[in-house]
Scaffold this motif. Sequence first.
Motif, PDB file in Angstrom:
ATOM      1  N   SER A 147       0.790  -1.364   0.047  1.00 47.91           N
ATOM      2  CA  SER A 147      -0.077  -0.049   0.255  1.00 47.91           C
ATOM      3  C   SER A 147       0.852   1.206  -0.004  1.00 47.91           C
ATOM      4  N   ASP A 197      -6.246  -0.788  -5.001  1.00 46.01           N
ATOM      5  CA  ASP A 197      -5.574  -1.289  -3.708  1.00 46.01           C
ATOM      6  C   ASP A 197      -6.257  -2.059  -3.253  1.00 46.01           C
ATOM      7  N   GLU A 198      -6.467  -3.463  -3.364  1.00 47.90           N
ATOM      8  CA  GLU A 198      -7.205  -4.546  -2.848  1.00 47.90           C
ATOM      9  C   GLU A 198      -8.497  -4.316  -3.178  1.00 47.90           C
TER      10      GLU A 198
HETATM   11 MG   LIG Z   1      -2.379  -2.456   2.326  1.00 49.57          MG
END
Ligand SMILES: [Mg+2]
Lengths: 248, 406
Positions: free
Chosen positions: A49, A171-172
């Motif tokens: 991240s 992100d995810e």
């Molecule tokens: Mg992360």
Amino acid sequence: MKRNIISVSSLKKDFIVGEVTVHALRSVNLDITEGEFVAIMGTSGSGKSTMLNILGCLDKPTEGIYLLDGIDISTLNKNELARLRNLKLGFVFQSYNLLPRTSALENVELPLFYNDSVKPRERRERAIAALGAVGLADRMHHMPNQLSGGQQQRVAIARSLVNDPVVILADEATGNLDTRTSYEIMALFQELNAKGKTIVFVTHEPEIAGFTTRNVHFRDGNIIKENLVTNRGSAREMIMAMPLEVDS
Amino acid sequence: MNITNLSKIALNALLRNKFRAFLTMLGIIIGVASVIAMLAIGEGSKKSIQDQISSMGSNLVIVMPGTQMMGGVQQGNASSKALDVRDVKAIRLDCPSVSAVSPEVRGGGQVVAGGNNWPTTFYGGDVNYLDIKKVEVKTGRMFSEQEVASAAKVCLIGQTVADNLFGKEVDPVGQTIRFKNIPVRVIGLLEEKGENTFGMDQDDLLIGPFTTVQKRILAVTHINAILGSAVNEEATSQAVTEITTAMRTSHKLSEGEEDDFQIRTQAELVSTFSSISDILTTLLGAISAISLLVGGIGIMNIMYVSVTERTREIGLRMSIGGRGLDILMQFLIESILLSVIGGIIGILVGVTASAVIGNLTGWPIAVMPLAIVVSFLVCTAIGVFFGWYPARKAAGLNPIDALRFE
Ligand SMILES: [Mg+2]
Ligand SMILES: Nc1ncnc2c1ncn2[C@@H]1O[C@H](COP(=O)(O)OP(=O)(O)OP(=O)(O)O)[C@@H](O)[C@H]1O
């Protein structure tokens, strides 16, 4: 040769928490060219991240050089960074981050509000087109709480597309979704990538990473391995192959 | 980012929380409405006092026994001397700025007619008394010089007295009434004047020749006051000077002696009462200004809370290209919209409330246009002032910190 969208060298990021310095990124070198679909992988806390936030110009590196579409971001001030995010970047978050009590269409329009050169009429047209591209043309006037998780994430993807960015950073993006819905989102990303969009996708699930073109593995703030995906799966075909839910 | 876009964003943000926006505005609405209503009441009472007093004749000059009072403080301790008709004559002869002058004698007592009786005041004056006091005769006639000279037992009757003695039906003119047991013939009915600002019924009186009141009713030789009319309003102070000289001569006061009489003018009364109601207006205004301030703090509080509550929204806006300035402007516009819309509603409520209060209580109401303009400006200022700090806080956030905010 294709142009480099992202070019990172000797990138470091330290966080100072009280007495302790956390080396989130130690020395990262990474180039991403136009049209790539890159998965950033690694265990929790490995720096994925942190890397993505720096690529997204949301955070500044402690050291190192980052060229985005040829622009050295260390030379830019806060306002110029905001403009860069507005024109060149699209974000997709794990938790969608849609404005509540705001229709899908208005959520998608939002980035264009911050671009003076887009007139209201064009703004609306582009938002409608982006929602069409993610298959939600019939859900334009729904509020986020009237949409499923997968649909909300599609709205978020439409929002990231609406300014026609050079790269989409996710992100995810499938982290909150069940397997089937995750595959649907990945199918959407694969379609966008097939049309030429550069995508950087953070995930820790290998099967999700299998839909991308290149995997970059992080551990402890370093890239430990990179590999091109050889037998890349098609998310659309995988969905077709899945057993259908029993409809009543 | 242009203002149109920002205003649209701010308006949308407010519309997403309509009820909260309304509650926030409520403080401003109440504040502005009360400022306007309070000032309207204050200003209205001032206006009506002024009207009332000048309706009694703005060039009226009254001479009374006693020492001069200045702002409620007695000046010196010279004795007072009763006034009499010689003083009236002196003024009539020596004061060119005084166009008319009349003695005034008055006495209270019970007036009886048939089976009814009523307590009232009998005023005595000269033939020009009604002109000086700006009272009209409704029916019947004024008494004559002849009747003054002979102290004839005649009078004019006020509407209140007439109603109480004879009822609405009977014409009082020509009837005989008894005041303190003295029979007096009613020769005229006075035009109604209603209550004055101080709640005094101006129709509860009898008016007759001063000689009648002096000799036949009270059995006195002095008079209570001298009423004079200056030739016009501007001549009032000249008239006062002339009357002072005439009175001092008449009372044989030497150089160093204090006046043993006092002179009041309508103009002076107007300014005294105006300044009293100015104090009232200021007080009411100040109280409501405080409520406006509280309303402003309410806005600040809500904006402050919403910055915290909407940190992730701020982060998102920054991630899609919102600059610090855009975020600042958004929150500032939100707070200005809140206070200006609240202010406009408050003005409407205030004006309506003023009218309603005026209707229900019968108080004189005068909405001040200045109060409307000022409270509108104050609202905008409140929006900027109380919105600034939370807006600055929002704008200063780091995009990533805002996005990660839990
Ligand atoms: Mg992360
Ligand atoms: N704002 C911060 N302040 C202090 N330390 C931080 C901050 N952000 C990240 N870190 C630290 O940096 C390291 C990398 O974090 P990062 O969020 O990049 O991990 P990740 O790979 O995304 O993990 P996950 O898969 O759990 O999301 C972690 O040790 C984390 O504790």
